[in-house]
Design a protein around this motif. Sequence first.
Motif, PDB file in Angstrom:
ATOM      1  N   UNK A  79      12.407   8.304  11.102  1.00 51.25           N
ATOM      2  CA  UNK A  79      12.462   9.649  10.512  1.00 51.25           C
ATOM      3  C   UNK A  79      11.488   9.729   9.345  1.00 51.25           C
ATOM      4  N   UNK A  80      10.558  10.682   9.431  1.00 48.18           N
ATOM      5  CA  UNK A  80       9.556  10.858   8.385  1.00 48.18           C
ATOM      6  C   UNK A  80      10.186  11.588   7.203  1.00 48.18           C
ATOM      7  N   UNK A  81      10.292  10.902   6.072  1.00 46.50           N
ATOM      8  CA  UNK A  81      10.915  11.508   4.898  1.00 46.50           C
ATOM      9  C   UNK A  81       9.984  12.464   4.174  1.00 46.50           C
ATOM     10  N   UNK A 107       8.196  11.468   1.768  1.00 44.73           N
ATOM     11  CA  UNK A 107       8.100  10.925   0.411  1.00 44.73           C
ATOM     12  C   UNK A 107       7.102   9.777   0.357  1.00 44.73           C
ATOM     13  N   UNK A 108       6.300   9.765  -0.701  1.00 42.31           N
ATOM     14  CA  UNK A 108       5.322   8.699  -0.914  1.00 42.31           C
ATOM     15  C   UNK A 108       5.950   7.548  -1.686  1.00 42.31           C
ATOM     16  N   UNK A 109       5.683   6.341  -1.240  1.00 38.63           N
ATOM     17  CA  UNK A 109       6.236   5.178  -1.907  1.00 38.63           C
ATOM     18  C   UNK A 109       5.384   3.963  -1.595  1.00 38.63           C
ATOM     19  N   UNK A 110       5.804   2.822  -2.125  1.00 34.44           N
ATOM     20  CA  UNK A 110       5.212   1.518  -1.832  1.00 34.44           C
ATOM     21  C   UNK A 110       6.362   0.590  -1.481  1.00 34.44           C
ATOM     22  N   UNK A 111       6.205  -0.190  -0.431  1.00 29.39           N
ATOM     23  CA  UNK A 111       7.261  -1.116   0.003  1.00 29.39           C
ATOM     24  C   UNK A 111       6.806  -2.544  -0.200  1.00 29.39           C
ATOM     25  N   UNK A 140       9.348  -0.711  -5.325  1.00 29.57           N
ATOM     26  CA  UNK A 140       9.229  -1.041  -6.752  1.00 29.57           C
ATOM     27  C   UNK A 140       8.928   0.158  -7.641  1.00 29.57           C
ATOM     28  N   UNK A 141       8.325   1.205  -7.074  1.00 25.56           N
ATOM     29  CA  UNK A 141       8.020   2.401  -7.864  1.00 25.56           C
ATOM     30  C   UNK A 141       8.855   3.591  -7.394  1.00 25.56           C
ATOM     31  N   UNK A 142       9.934   3.310  -6.664  1.00 24.62           N
ATOM     32  CA  UNK A 142      10.794   4.327  -6.070  1.00 24.62           C
ATOM     33  C   UNK A 142       9.904   5.280  -5.260  1.00 24.62           C
ATOM     34  N   UNK A 143      10.002   6.589  -5.420  1.00 22.03           N
ATOM     35  CA  UNK A 143       9.066   7.503  -4.750  1.00 22.03           C
ATOM     36  C   UNK A 143       8.338   8.292  -5.828  1.00 22.03           C
ATOM     37  N   UNK A 144       7.092   8.675  -5.528  1.00 23.58           N
ATOM     38  CA  UNK A 144       6.280   9.284  -6.581  1.00 23.58           C
ATOM     39  C   UNK A 144       5.509  10.505  -6.109  1.00 23.58           C
ATOM     40  N   UNK A 167       0.839  -1.193   0.000  1.00 26.71           N
ATOM     41  CA  UNK A 167       0.000   0.000   0.000  1.00 26.71           C
ATOM     42  C   UNK A 167       0.876   1.245   0.000  1.00 26.71           C
ATOM     43  N   UNK A 168       0.390   2.307  -0.650  1.00 24.47           N
ATOM     44  CA  UNK A 168       1.188   3.508  -0.715  1.00 24.47           C
ATOM     45  C   UNK A 168       1.063   4.294   0.583  1.00 24.47           C
ATOM     46  N   UNK A 169       2.143   4.981   0.918  1.00 23.18           N
ATOM     47  CA  UNK A 169       2.184   5.771   2.138  1.00 23.18           C
ATOM     48  C   UNK A 169       3.516   6.496   2.240  1.00 23.18           C
ATOM     49  N   UNK A 170       3.789   7.033   3.410  1.00 23.95           N
ATOM     50  CA  UNK A 170       4.999   7.834   3.610  1.00 23.95           C
ATOM     51  C   UNK A 170       6.148   6.951   4.089  1.00 23.95           C
ATOM     52  N   UNK A 171       7.303   7.123   3.467  1.00 33.84           N
ATOM     53  CA  UNK A 171       8.485   6.353   3.826  1.00 33.84           C
ATOM     54  C   UNK A 171       9.092   6.884   5.122  1.00 33.84           C
ATOM     55  N   UNK A 172       9.363   5.974   6.041  1.00 37.24           N
ATOM     56  CA  UNK A 172       9.994   6.286   7.328  1.00 37.24           C
ATOM     57  C   UNK A 172      11.288   5.477   7.410  1.00 37.24           C
ATOM     58  N   UNK A 173      12.388   6.129   7.798  1.00 37.34           N
ATOM     59  CA  UNK A 173      13.697   5.481   7.790  1.00 37.34           C
ATOM     60  C   UNK A 173      14.356   5.545   9.166  1.00 37.34           C
ATOM     61  N   UNK A 174      15.062   4.485   9.496  1.00 36.58           N
ATOM     62  CA  UNK A 174      15.825   4.399  10.744  1.00 36.58           C
ATOM     63  C   UNK A 174      17.261   4.016  10.423  1.00 36.58           C
ATOM     64  N   UNK A 175      18.206   4.824  10.913  1.00 41.31           N
ATOM     65  CA  UNK A 175      19.611   4.465  10.785  1.00 41.31           C
ATOM     66  C   UNK A 175      19.927   3.262  11.676  1.00 41.31           C
ATOM     67  N   UNK A 176      20.657   2.317  11.142  1.00 41.44           N
ATOM     68  CA  UNK A 176      21.030   1.142  11.908  1.00 41.44           C
ATOM     69  C   UNK A 176      22.446   1.221  12.465  1.00 41.44           C
TER      70      UNK A 176
END
Length: 391
Positions: free
Chosen positions: A267-269, A271-275, A289-293, A248-257
């Motif tokens: 961290x709220x980027x 950016x909209x994407x699908x994972x 698969x669709x990068x960010x759009x 499902x599409x939504x906002x990409x959230x990232x965590x440094x490891x």
Amino acid sequence: MLDLLNAQLARLQAHRFYAGRLPHSIESAAAFAERVPLMSRAELVAEMNRPGYGAFAPVVPPVRVHLTPMGASLVPILHSANDLRAIEDACGQHLDACGVGPGDVCMVTFGYHLFVAGLFYQTQMEARGVACIPHGPGETERAARVARQCGVTVLAGNPSHALKLIEAGCPVPRVFFAGGEPFTGNGALYARVREAMPGTLLIDSYSLSECLPVARTFPGSEGVHVFDELLYAEVIDPDTGALVEEGERGELVLTHLKKELQPLLRYRTGDLTVLERTAPVHGRTVSLPRVVFGRADSMVKIKGVKVYPSELKTVLLGMKGATGAYRLVVGTKDHGGDHLTLEVEGPVEAAAIETIAERFKRQTLIHADRIEAVAKIESGALVEDIRRQTT
């Protein structure tokens, strides 16, 4: 992945920004989402604008500081020596997968001034023994001449500029690293590059200055795969903050490891994407698969579905006659319910309108009642919601 997340949680227990806010450990991805708060860009900007970088004051001396624009601020992004080595190791594995190494010559045509892309590609290439030409953007004729003179085999830069380089006589590279504009998501541009570089391995990428790198195309993959040795990726509903289902599409959230300086958790980027999760591709299993759009801002609910106006820019990519300007007009049907018109600027022909309609439905999951080509769209909001003007 849980081991990496728990190791980062343990490291950050005493961090000035995170102290008292984090669990000591989590037992599942769902628990991580429930117990670790989301972090906004505004929080990062506020801390980095404080004396000494506030709660992100470096615990070890930084060896690289680059600046990235965030609103009205130029925000410092800090890297330690260990941070740079981790980035180089991850990118080095990608270069190995792409068959890039000693004996190759890479021309970098990304910018170097303030923005980090040029230096980012240069250092990862050099760390893997690749000869690098830090040319930067522009000066197309000169760049093509230098590329011929030096026997360039790898090119890194903006796809539109790369086409100009090939036209000017730049050797067709064996591998092309694209960035700076939508690539695999822009079918027309991708087709032009493929035609100009018929035998070239084409690599798409997605990164943020704050999280570098995020994801790239790996040989044999579709879309881009996340460097999940460096980052943990989630996708949330931008409105509620809750995790969405895979696909499902939504906002990409990232965590440094592993990040030593300026570590970011959830961290709220924006950016909209699908994972999606895939079988391992060179060890990576998390795909965009669709990068960010688009951007997760100015959401409007139409026909019961959340639509993010900025995501529609990808609908118009490569459409003949379309300038790229557009506007959604949302009204009410006579019998009730929402009526949606998509206005597209430019002399767009009927066949292109049909394609836009198909793309619009695939992107947003709803049907546009009318798509209208208009001569000019005045600057302003992307959405005109006249439902609020009716009683």
